[in-house]
Motif scaffolding. Structure first.
Motif, mmCIF file in Angstrom:
data_model
loop_
_atom_site.group_PDB
_atom_site.id
_atom_site.type_symbol
_atom_site.label_atom_id
_atom_site.label_comp_id
_atom_site.label_asym_id
_atom_site.label_seq_id
_atom_site.Cartn_x
_atom_site.Cartn_y
_atom_site.Cartn_z
ATOM 1 N N SER A 1 0.834 -1.200 0.000
ATOM 2 C CA SER A 1 0.000 0.000 0.000
ATOM 3 C C SER A 1 0.870 1.252 0.000
ATOM 4 O O SER A 1 2.105 1.183 -0.037
ATOM 5 C CB SER A 1 -0.934 -0.019 1.217
ATOM 6 O OG SER A 1 -0.188 -0.132 2.418
ATOM 7 N N ALA A 2 0.233 2.416 0.076
ATOM 8 C CA ALA A 2 0.944 3.684 -0.093
ATOM 9 C C ALA A 2 2.000 3.934 0.971
ATOM 10 O O ALA A 2 2.958 4.677 0.738
ATOM 11 C CB ALA A 2 -0.057 4.832 -0.097
ATOM 12 N N ASN B 1 7.200 2.606 0.526
ATOM 13 C CA ASN B 1 7.849 3.309 -0.571
ATOM 14 C C ASN B 1 8.671 2.349 -1.430
ATOM 15 O O ASN B 1 8.733 1.135 -1.168
ATOM 16 C CB ASN B 1 8.687 4.482 -0.058
ATOM 17 C CG ASN B 1 9.847 4.031 0.830
ATOM 18 O OD1 ASN B 1 10.412 2.956 0.657
ATOM 19 N ND2 ASN B 1 10.215 4.875 1.791
ATOM 20 N N SER C 1 -2.982 -4.378 -1.660
ATOM 21 C CA SER C 1 -3.123 -2.989 -1.201
ATOM 22 C C SER C 1 -4.607 -2.659 -1.137
ATOM 23 O O SER C 1 -5.265 -2.997 -0.162
ATOM 24 C CB SER C 1 -2.352 -2.019 -2.102
ATOM 25 O OG SER C 1 -2.768 -2.125 -3.446
ATOM 26 N N PRO D 1 -3.735 3.024 -3.473
ATOM 27 C CA PRO D 1 -2.809 3.195 -2.342
ATOM 28 C C PRO D 1 -3.383 2.834 -0.977
ATOM 29 O O PRO D 1 -2.669 2.879 0.020
ATOM 30 C CB PRO D 1 -2.471 4.686 -2.402
ATOM 31 C CG PRO D 1 -3.700 5.322 -2.977
ATOM 32 C CD PRO D 1 -4.214 4.336 -3.990
#
Length: 234
Positions: free
Chosen positions: A30-31, A34, A74, A111
């Motif tokens: 997910s967001a 990174n 995600s 995200p």
């Protein structure tokens, strides 16, 4: 030396082969994860699978192998199967899995963090492996669900019956990723009360994505060691 084919499908699973454990691994992309953390997670899992102790545990009873499937998750519509079910019967099978992980690149996804949906996706994978003695979902995450069904609302879902869910909680003291160190305890408590389920279910903790490999080694050993010996003794 023949080149390893990274784009070819993994060999089809033999339905006749007995299986001591089906292990599905779900990776949080997910967001909050990174680009650097994404690679630490996939490469860390590949390294953990080839750690000498983990490799020994996986290959200790080749006639009763562990079957692996690996996916990313995600948002509610974003689950990507990276490795379909493969029986880890020998070093070549393990090498194909880890090579696939190291060759995987990130794709664009929603995200958000649909943890409940990710659990149901992993359960559907595991429900195709009813011949295995034990079916385990090993789900990694660095935050709480914020979209889709909440983990606590699907605990009695038929798809989850008979499945053990373990969790690897990822914290971080880096301001751009994961959660601060002082929140790891609260996040672990959340996973322990809302996510994990089944006999002997547990939560492992990685202090950050740089610690992911070491935490995954501990988790895989706890999940796989002694299973065949204990079952055969009974």
């Amino acid at each position: 030396m023949a080149l390893l084919c990274l784009t070819c499908p993994l060999p089809a699973l033999s339905q006749e082969l007995l299986c001591r454990q089906a292990l599905a691994l779900g990776l949080d992309v997910s967001a909050s994860v990174n680009a650097q953390e994404y690679r630490l997670q996939l490469d860390g899992l590949a390294a953990a699978l080839t750690h000498p102790d983990v490799r020994h545990a996986l290959l200790s009873v080749p006639g009763l192998p562990v079957r692996l499937a690996i996916y990313e998750w995600s948002g509610p519509q974003d689950q990507r199967l990276l490795v379909d079910w493969v029986a880890i019967t020998d070093q070549d099978a393990l090498t194909r899995v880890t090579a696939r992980l190291r060759a995987t690149t990130r794709t664009a996804t929603n995200p958000t963090t649909a943890l409940g949906t990710a659990m149901l996706y992993g359960a559907r994978l595991l429900n195709s492996q009813e011949s295995c003695w034990r079916r385990t979902l090993d789900i990694s995450g660095d935050g709480r669900s914020n979209t889709g069904p909440r983990p606590q609302d699907i605990r009695d879902a038929p798809a989850l019956q008979g499945i053990v869910i373990n969790a690897l909680v990822i914290g971080s003291d880096h301001p751009d990723g994961g959660v601060p160190v002082d929140e790891i305890k609260a996040l672990r408590a959340h996973f322990e009360t809302k996510v994990i389920r089944g006999p002997d279910a547990f939560t492992e903790v990685a202090l950050g994505f740089a610690d992911y490999e070491r935490a995954m080694v501990r988790k895989l050993l706890r999940e796989t060691e002694g299973l065949a010996i204990g079952r055969l003794a009974r």
